[in-house]
Design a protein around this motif. Structure first.
Motif, PDB file in Angstrom:
ATOM      1  N   VAL A  53      44.134  29.972  16.286  1.00  0.00           N
ATOM      2  CA  VAL A  53      44.028  30.018  17.751  1.00  0.00           C
ATOM      3  C   VAL A  53      45.330  30.550  18.333  1.00  0.00           C
ATOM      4  N   PHE A  54      46.453  29.999  17.900  1.00  0.00           N
ATOM      5  CA  PHE A  54      47.756  30.424  18.418  1.00  0.00           C
ATOM      6  C   PHE A  54      48.086  31.867  18.019  1.00  0.00           C
ATOM      7  N   ASN A  55      47.564  32.303  16.896  1.00  0.00           N
ATOM      8  CA  ASN A  55      47.806  33.672  16.456  1.00  0.00           C
ATOM      9  C   ASN A  55      47.202  34.679  17.438  1.00  0.00           C
ATOM     10  N   HIS A  56      46.043  34.358  17.986  1.00  0.00           N
ATOM     11  CA  HIS A  56      45.369  35.256  18.921  1.00  0.00           C
ATOM     12  C   HIS A  56      45.713  34.956  20.383  1.00  0.00           C
ATOM     13  N   PHE A  57      45.904  33.673  20.692  1.00  0.00           N
ATOM     14  CA  PHE A  57      46.188  33.245  22.071  1.00  0.00           C
ATOM     15  C   PHE A  57      47.367  32.277  22.033  1.00  0.00           C
ATOM     16  N   PRO A  58      48.587  32.778  22.226  1.00  0.00           N
ATOM     17  CA  PRO A  58      49.783  31.943  22.047  1.00  0.00           C
ATOM     18  C   PRO A  58      49.908  30.774  23.015  1.00  0.00           C
ATOM     19  N   ALA A  59      49.138  30.783  24.106  1.00  0.00           N
ATOM     20  CA  ALA A  59      49.163  29.672  25.064  1.00  0.00           C
ATOM     21  C   ALA A  59      47.779  29.539  25.693  1.00  0.00           C
ATOM     22  N   LYS A  60      47.477  28.349  26.158  1.00  0.00           N
ATOM     23  CA  LYS A  60      46.146  28.119  26.750  1.00  0.00           C
ATOM     24  C   LYS A  60      45.921  29.007  27.973  1.00  0.00           C
ATOM     25  N   LEU A  61      46.999  29.308  28.688  1.00  0.00           N
ATOM     26  CA  LEU A  61      46.877  30.175  29.866  1.00  0.00           C
ATOM     27  C   LEU A  61      46.337  31.554  29.509  1.00  0.00           C
ATOM     28  N   ALA A  62      46.544  31.967  28.261  1.00  0.00           N
ATOM     29  CA  ALA A  62      46.080  33.292  27.842  1.00  0.00           C
ATOM     30  C   ALA A  62      44.567  33.407  27.949  1.00  0.00           C
ATOM     31  N   PHE A  63      43.859  32.289  27.829  1.00  0.00           N
ATOM     32  CA  PHE A  63      42.401  32.333  27.970  1.00  0.00           C
ATOM     33  C   PHE A  63      41.999  32.647  29.411  1.00  0.00           C
ATOM     34  N   LEU A  64      42.751  32.093  30.366  1.00  0.00           N
ATOM     35  CA  LEU A  64      42.471  32.402  31.768  1.00  0.00           C
ATOM     36  C   LEU A  64      42.766  33.873  32.057  1.00  0.00           C
ATOM     37  N   GLY A  65      43.886  34.369  31.524  1.00  0.00           N
ATOM     38  CA  GLY A  65      44.221  35.769  31.714  1.00  0.00           C
ATOM     39  C   GLY A  65      43.162  36.687  31.133  1.00  0.00           C
ATOM     40  N   GLU A  66      42.688  36.346  29.951  1.00  0.00           N
ATOM     41  CA  GLU A  66      41.632  37.150  29.302  1.00  0.00           C
ATOM     42  C   GLU A  66      40.348  37.107  30.112  1.00  0.00           C
ATOM     43  N   TRP A  67      39.988  35.927  30.614  1.00  0.00           N
ATOM     44  CA  TRP A  67      38.767  35.823  31.416  1.00  0.00           C
ATOM     45  C   TRP A  67      38.883  36.694  32.661  1.00  0.00           C
ATOM     46  N   PHE A  68      40.030  36.623  33.331  1.00  0.00           N
ATOM     47  CA  PHE A  68      40.255  37.384  34.553  1.00  0.00           C
ATOM     48  C   PHE A  68      40.170  38.888  34.284  1.00  0.00           C
ATOM     49  N   GLU A  69      40.751  39.326  33.171  1.00  0.00           N
ATOM     50  CA  GLU A  69      40.679  40.742  32.809  1.00  0.00           C
ATOM     51  C   GLU A  69      39.244  41.165  32.557  1.00  0.00           C
ATOM     52  N   ARG A  70      38.518  40.394  31.766  1.00  0.00           N
ATOM     53  CA  ARG A  70      37.131  40.760  31.437  1.00  0.00           C
ATOM     54  C   ARG A  70      36.262  40.798  32.686  1.00  0.00           C
ATOM     55  N   PHE A  71      36.422  39.813  33.533  1.00  0.00           N
ATOM     56  CA  PHE A  71      35.633  39.741  34.764  1.00  0.00           C
ATOM     57  C   PHE A  71      35.899  40.952  35.655  1.00  0.00           C
ATOM     58  N   THR A  72      37.177  41.237  35.918  1.00  0.00           N
ATOM     59  CA  THR A  72      37.527  42.338  36.817  1.00  0.00           C
ATOM     60  C   THR A  72      37.091  43.675  36.256  1.00  0.00           C
ATOM     61  N   ARG A  73      37.334  43.905  34.985  1.00  0.00           N
ATOM     62  CA  ARG A  73      36.988  45.203  34.396  1.00  0.00           C
ATOM     63  C   ARG A  73      35.481  45.403  34.291  1.00  0.00           C
ATOM     64  N   GLN A  74      34.730  44.318  34.097  1.00  0.00           N
ATOM     65  CA  GLN A  74      33.275  44.437  34.092  1.00  0.00           C
ATOM     66  C   GLN A  74      32.769  44.864  35.461  1.00  0.00           C
ATOM     67  N   LEU A  76      34.441  46.572  37.706  1.00  0.00           N
ATOM     68  CA  LEU A  76      34.832  47.957  37.929  1.00  0.00           C
ATOM     69  C   LEU A  76      33.990  48.929  37.113  1.00  0.00           C
ATOM     70  N   ARG A  77      33.600  48.535  35.903  1.00  0.00           N
ATOM     71  CA  ARG A  77      32.723  49.393  35.102  1.00  0.00           C
ATOM     72  C   ARG A  77      31.379  49.576  35.794  1.00  0.00           C
ATOM     73  N   GLU A  78      30.816  48.471  36.275  1.00  0.00           N
ATOM     74  CA  GLU A  78      29.521  48.554  36.949  1.00  0.00           C
ATOM     75  C   GLU A  78      29.632  49.328  38.261  1.00  0.00           C
ATOM     76  N   ALA A  79      30.722  49.095  38.986  1.00  0.00           N
ATOM     77  CA  ALA A  79      30.914  49.781  40.259  1.00  0.00           C
ATOM     78  C   ALA A  79      31.145  51.273  40.047  1.00  0.00           C
ATOM     79  N   GLY A  80      31.724  51.638  38.919  1.00  0.00           N
ATOM     80  CA  GLY A  80      31.981  53.037  38.625  1.00  0.00           C
ATOM     81  C   GLY A  80      30.725  53.869  38.483  1.00  0.00           C
ATOM     82  N   GLN A  81      29.591  53.211  38.307  1.00  0.00           N
ATOM     83  CA  GLN A  81      28.317  53.912  38.170  1.00  0.00           C
ATOM     84  C   GLN A  81      27.667  54.209  39.525  1.00  0.00           C
ATOM     85  N   GLN A  82      28.297  53.749  40.603  1.00  0.00           N
ATOM     86  CA  GLN A  82      27.726  53.939  41.937  1.00  0.00           C
ATOM     87  C   GLN A  82      28.239  55.211  42.603  1.00  0.00           C
ATOM     88  N   THR A  83      28.469  56.257  41.826  1.00  0.00           N
ATOM     89  CA  THR A  83      29.133  57.451  42.335  1.00  0.00           C
ATOM     90  C   THR A  83      28.328  58.206  43.388  1.00  0.00           C
TER      91      THR A  83
END
Length: 200
Positions: A53-74, A76-83
Motif C-alpha cells: 500500500v505504501f509503495n503505491h500510495f505513500p500517505a492516506k491523503l494520496a487516495f483523495l488526490g487520486e480520486w480528485f484527479e480521476r473525477f476531474t479528468r473524467q 473533462l474527457r466527457e465534456a471534450g466530446q461536446q465540440t
C-alpha cells in the motif's frame, strides 16, 4: 548534472495491484469515513501487504488526490466530446457533471475541499488540475469568440482563470454551507451571471 530519468511505467501486474488498492481504499472511506480508515485496513481489504500500500500510495491523503484527479479528468474527457455545441452548452455540461459528481461523493468532497484550496497536502494536485481546467475553459471561450457568442476583445486566459476561480469558490461555498443546496444550480446561476457580461 544529468536530468533525472522519468519514472518507469508500471507493469500490468503492478497497475492491477495499484488499482485494487485504490478501489479498496475508496470503498472503505465511503463506508467508514476518511478519519476511521487506516492503511492497515486498506491493505487487508485489498488483500496485499501493508508495505505494498505504501509503495503505491505513500500517505492516506494520496487516495483523495487520486480520486480528485480521476473525477476531474473524467468530467473533462466527457465534456471534450461536446465540440458541436455552443460555448454556453459546453460550459453547462461541465458544471452539471461537476455538480452531480460532487453530490454523489459528498463524504469524499468534504475532505478534498478541506485539504486543498491553494494550500495544504492536496494543493499541488489542485494546482495541476486547475491548469487543466484553465486550458479547457480557454478552449470553450475561443470557440465562443469564433462563433460570435463571446466578445472577441476579451483576454481569453484572464477569463479562463476567472472561470476556474468561480468554480472553486462556488464548490467551497457549497461545502461550507453544509452541502444542502444543489451544486449544479449554484454553479449555473453564478456562471450565467458572469456569462451575460461577456456575451457579444
Amino acid at each position: 548534472m544529468d536530468e533525472l530519468a522519468p519514472p518507469r511505467p508500471l507493469s500490468q501486474r503492478a497497475k492491477a495491484n495499484r488499482d485494487r488498492i485504490y478501489t479498496a481504499a475508496i470503498e472503505l472511506i465511503r463506508e467508514r469515513g476518511y478519519d476511521e480508515v487506516t492503511m492497515t485496513d486498506i491493505a487487508k481489504a485489498a488483500g496485499v501487504a501493508r508495505a505494498s500500500v505504501f509503495n503505491h500510495f505513500p500517505a492516506k491523503l494520496a487516495f483523495l488526490g487520486e480520486w480528485f484527479e480521476r473525477f476531474t479528468r473524467q468530467v473533462l474527457r466527457e465534456a471534450g466530446q461536446q465540440t458541436g455545441n455552443s460555448a454556453w452548452a459546453r460550459l453547462v455540461f461541465v458544471l452539471e457533471a461537476m455538480g452531480r459528481g460532487a453530490h454523489a461523493n459528498k463524504d469524499i468532497i468534504i475532505h478534498v475541499a478541506s485539504l486543498a484550496m491553494g494550500h495544504g497536502p492536496l494543493a499541488a494536485t489542485e494546482a495541476e488540475l486547475d491548469d487543466e481546467l484553465q486550458l479547457f475553459f480557454a478552449d470553450i471561450i475561443r470557440h465562443g469568440q469564433r462563433e460570435g457568442e463571446i466578445d472577441p476583445g476579451l483576454d481569453v486566459d484572464f477569463l479562463a482563470d476567472m472561470w476556474v476561480g468561480l468554480l472553486t469558490v462556488t464548490a467551497h461555498d457549497w461545502v461550507n454551507r453544509g452541502q444542502v443546496s444543489d451544486l449544479s444550480s449554484d454553479l449555473k446561476s453564478r456562471f450565467q451571471t458572469l456569462f451575460r457580461g461577456i456575451e457579444k
